[in-house]
Design a protein around this motif. Structure first.
Motif, PDB file in Angstrom:
ATOM      1  N   PHE A 147      -4.464   3.938   6.941  1.00  0.00           N
ATOM      2  CA  PHE A 147      -4.766   2.561   6.515  1.00  0.00           C
ATOM      3  C   PHE A 147      -5.300   1.747   7.688  1.00  0.00           C
ATOM      4  O   PHE A 147      -6.303   1.041   7.549  1.00  0.00           O
ATOM      5  N   ILE A 154      -6.968   4.463  -0.093  1.00  0.00           N
ATOM      6  CA  ILE A 154      -6.851   3.763   1.186  1.00  0.00           C
ATOM      7  C   ILE A 154      -8.070   2.888   1.475  1.00  0.00           C
ATOM      8  O   ILE A 154      -7.930   1.754   1.972  1.00  0.00           O
ATOM      9  N   VAL A 176       2.941  -1.090   4.292  1.00  0.00           N
ATOM     10  CA  VAL A 176       2.220   0.173   4.158  1.00  0.00           C
ATOM     11  C   VAL A 176       3.201   1.323   4.316  1.00  0.00           C
ATOM     12  O   VAL A 176       3.970   1.364   5.287  1.00  0.00           O
ATOM     13  N   VAL A 197       0.868  -1.177   0.000  1.00  0.00           N
ATOM     14  CA  VAL A 197       0.000   0.000   0.000  1.00  0.00           C
ATOM     15  C   VAL A 197       0.903   1.223   0.000  1.00  0.00           C
ATOM     16  O   VAL A 197       1.575   1.521   0.992  1.00  0.00           O
ATOM     17  N   ALA A 250      -7.813  -1.127   2.048  1.00  0.00           N
ATOM     18  CA  ALA A 250      -8.256  -1.787   3.279  1.00  0.00           C
ATOM     19  C   ALA A 250      -9.210  -2.935   2.961  1.00  0.00           C
ATOM     20  O   ALA A 250      -9.088  -4.038   3.525  1.00  0.00           O
TER      21      ALA A 250
END
Length: 515
Positions: free
Chosen positions: A331, A296, A323, A290, A300
């Motif tokens: 996140f 976002i 991330v 990510v 997720a």
């Protein structure tokens, strides 16, 4: 009419499944009533009979199943060798006609097969019916590839006038087909397709806790009308699998399961007078990335679905998420909000997303991983046992680790996701690639340069970008070839794609001079 019910393809998460759920509300109780206490019999399983309980509830009886003895395994292989004498010579048209009959039988049985997987594995309704739909689609895709490639027959160049040459693919003979527990319908059908459509006879061993599904699959093959001896089924655990895969009457093995077991099959084959083919898929440790340019909310959703679908018990499950530190807090917040909407519970309930872990051994591994995370990192979400449910039900876990560890490198096969905060995609890929496996990986980014870099440098055979339905999961026949790299697979060719079937045949050239 079942032909009006919506299909499940893993990707169509936004579809209206209410007609399907209404149908399953009636069919699941009827199936449960029919299987409870039943004793099964099959010709090559004459050993002791044992009861099998569902992971949904230890009090839920799935039936009683016999175990194959060593003599049974030998007899099944002898039967397969007799069947191979006929089926190895079957024409392309004969094999395609069989495939059409099998597809019809699978389509007729698919809801029973899906419901059986729900009870035996603890799958949610959508996961279970999606698996059955996938199996039916395999019997569209693989025969289509076989036909489009004319059975993989190729005319070769004429070296001198009057000399013709052709390359043909011939079956090896008899394949052992050894299936895992987590996809007892789709993975079994995929491996059986590979062997049977290419003219091999088979001895098939389902997972010991998924023998109900295996026997229902055997019934579809009986209806499809193979010559006697071409398909044979044995039942049991590791001892039966070892007896099958090490027998000199086996010409090849197709296997899905652990890296340890798969490599033991390879090592045995290396001791034989000549190497037999081993087509193996042996797990994964699948990262998602990510970046600071990610959507976002989409990230997720995609990561959570891949991490916790089927309780994380998929070889392609997302088990580590890298991330960018610039968006890490956002996140985690979005991830918590998404997971809060996922219901953990009895898979017979249509609202359930995540069911129980498969058995006590899986539960013990989950508990040990949580203890390890508490000692060396931070638990951000979940991990506790759900005490008011009768099986091994746990809240899905998200933990953060400050550096690489066993939890970021080893396959865990549980609803357990490790978060690693990173500074940039380059550093994330370096760590994500530094594992023994190479099955799937995913990225979330709205920067095309980052996506291109990921596609060029991720060391895995199945790559996804910005997939909300599953960051690292959801392959489908004809859509995403499922090819494992490194310790995950061998041969460099995966299932669900155009190069799968040729692995079950060896090449022979025919050169003929006109006299």
């Amino acid at each position: 009419m079942t032909d009006t019910l919506p299909r499940v393809t893993y990707s169509n998460i936004g579809a209206d499944f209410s007609p399907l759920h209404a149908f399953l509300d009636r069919e699941i109780p009827a199936f449960q009533a029919g299987m409870s206490g039943k004793t099964w019999a099959t010709p090559f399983a004459t050993g002791p009979v044992a009861a099998v309980a569902s992971p949904i509830d230890p009090a839920l009886d799935l039936g009683r199943f016999p175990v194959s003895t060593e003599a049974d395994v030998k007899a099944a292989i002898a039967s397969a060798r007799k069947g191979a004498a006929v089926w190895n010579k079957a024409s392309l048209d004969e094999r395609l006609a069989f495939a059409a009959r099998w597809r019809a039988a699978l389509d007729e049985a698919k809801y029973r097969l899906g419901i059986a997987a729900l009870f035996e594995v603890g799958k949610s309704r959508i996961e279970a019916i999606g698996e059955a739909d996938e199996a039916v689609d395999m019997l569209d895709y693989y025969p289509g590839e076989l036909k489009a490639n004319a059975g993989y027959r190729r005319e070769m160049i004429e070296m001198v006038p009057g000399e013709t040459a052709v390359s043909v693919q011939r079956p090896y003979g008899v394949f052992a087909v050894v299936a895992p527990f987590n996809f007892p319908v789709a993975l079994s059908v995929g491996m059986l397709c590979g062997a049977l459509l290419t003219g091999n006879a088979v001895v098939y061993k389902p997972s010991p806790e998924c023998q109900l599904t295996g026997l229902l699959l055997a019934e579809t093959l009986r209806k499809a009308g193979l010559p006697e001896g071409v398909f044979n089924i044995v039942l049991g655990g590791a001892a039966v699998g070892e007896a099958l895969t090490t027998d000199p009457g086996i010409d090849g093995v197709v296997f899905t399961g652990s890296h340890k077991t798969g490599m033991s099959i390879f090592r045995h084959m290396a001791t034989r007078p000549w190497m037999r083919p081993v087509i193996a898929e042996m797990g994964g440790k699948n990262p998602a990335y990510v970046t600071k340019h990610a959507d976002i909310e989409r990230a997720a959703a995609g990561v959570a679905r891949s991490a916790y679908g089927l309780q994380g018990q998929k070889c392609s499950a997302c088990s580590v998420v890298y991330v960018d530190n610039a968006v890490k807090e956002r996140f985690v917040e979005a991830f918590r909000a998404f997971v809060a909407k996922l219901q953990v519970g009895d898979p017979r309930d249509g609202a359930t997303f995540m069911g129980p872990l498969y058995n006590d051994a899986a539960a013990a591994r989950f508990i040990a991983a949580m203890a390890e995370a508490r000692a060396g990192g931070r638990v951000l979400l979940g991990g506790e046992r759900i005490a008011d449910l009768p099986g091994n039900y746990f809240a899905p876990a998200l933990v953060e680790m400050d550096g690489p560890s066993r939890l970021t490198r080893e396959e865990l096969f549980m609803p357990f996701l490790v978060l690693r905060g990173v500074d940039g995609l380059e550093a994330a890929l370096a760590e994500g690639n530094d594992v023994s496996y190479g099955l799937s990986a995913g990225i979330f980014s709205q920067d095309q340069g980052e996506i291109s870099h990921f596609l060029a440098h991720a060391e895995a055979g199945v790559l996804y970008a910005n997939r909300a339905s599953g960051a690292t999961t959801g392959a489908w026949p004809g859509g995403q070839p499922f090819c494992g790299w490194k310790g995950t697979g061998v041969g460099g060719k995966g299932g669900l794609g155009t190069w799968y079937l040729p692995q079950f045949m060896h090449e022979q050239s025919h050169t003929i001079m006109t006299v």
